[in-house]
Design an enzyme around this catalytic site. Structure first.
Site, PDB file in Angstrom:
ATOM      1  N   ARG A  79      -0.352  79.326 -92.239  1.00 37.44           N
ATOM      2  CA  ARG A  79      -1.199  78.149 -92.420  1.00 37.44           C
ATOM      3  C   ARG A  79      -2.469  78.534 -93.163  1.00 37.44           C
ATOM      4  O   ARG A  79      -2.898  77.854 -94.089  1.00 37.44           O
ATOM      5  CB  ARG A  79      -1.541  77.529 -91.063  1.00 37.44           C
ATOM      6  CG  ARG A  79      -2.475  76.324 -91.155  1.00 37.44           C
ATOM      7  CD  ARG A  79      -3.872  76.737 -90.711  1.00 37.44           C
ATOM      8  NE  ARG A  79      -4.783  75.613 -90.887  1.00 37.44           N
ATOM      9  CZ  ARG A  79      -5.935  75.684 -91.529  1.00 37.44           C
ATOM     10  NH1 ARG A  79      -6.343  76.806 -92.057  1.00 37.44           N
ATOM     11  NH2 ARG A  79      -6.699  74.638 -91.648  1.00 37.44           N
ATOM     12  N   HIS A  84      -5.997  78.278 -97.633  1.00 35.80           N
ATOM     13  CA  HIS A  84      -7.155  78.908 -98.262  1.00 35.80           C
ATOM     14  C   HIS A  84      -6.841  79.733 -99.505  1.00 35.80           C
ATOM     15  O   HIS A  84      -7.746  80.053-100.260  1.00 35.80           O
ATOM     16  CB  HIS A  84      -7.879  79.790 -97.243  1.00 35.80           C
ATOM     17  CG  HIS A  84      -8.350  79.029 -96.049  1.00 35.80           C
ATOM     18  ND1 HIS A  84      -9.314  78.043 -96.121  1.00 35.80           N
ATOM     19  CD2 HIS A  84      -7.961  79.069 -94.753  1.00 35.80           C
ATOM     20  CE1 HIS A  84      -9.511  77.527 -94.918  1.00 35.80           C
ATOM     21  NE2 HIS A  84      -8.703  78.130 -94.073  1.00 35.80           N
TER      22      HIS A  84
END
Length: 123
Positions: A79, A84
């Site tokens: 995730r 990011h």
């Protein structure tokens, strides 16, 4: 709401995203080349992986410690990578995770949800 019923509700949401991933792969004929070249396909898979990782963060620590067969930390890590570092993700890793790992996670969710079905219906 008990922690067990909350965990089960979270697993139901995770299960839904696993099903979405499987549906998307079917829509694109499980074609790796298309996955690598089609941003719609790639983004659909990545979003579901990101949502699954976010949901895993909300499972109770007790649940996580009882079910060590699932790589919860790696799921959360995926995730973070998708959220990011999207431009730098390894497409092969995302592909393998979404093709094989998601089936294992969905099966786990299916089993756990079925085992806790009675409690859910009482709420």
């Amino acid at each position: 709401m008990t922690a067990q019923s909350r965990d089960t509700q979270i697993l139901e949401k995770i299960q839904g995203y696993c099903n979405d991933i499987m549906f998307t792969h079917t829509e694109y004929a499980h074609d790796y080349h298309t996955f690598c070249t089609n941003p719609t396909y790639r983004n659909a898979i990545a979003l579901c992986l990101m949502q699954i990782g976010e949901l895993v963060k909300h499972l109770s620590p007790e649940f996580i410690s009882l079910h060590t067969s699932i790589p919860w930390r790696a799921i959360r890590g995926m995730r973070n990578v998708v959220a990011h570092e999207y431009g730098n993700i390894d497409l092969e890793t995302v592909w393998e995770t979404s093709e094989a790992g998601i089936m294992e996670l969905r099966d786990f969710c299916d089993e756990h949800i079925a085992a806790n079905d009675f409690e859910i219906t009482l709420l």
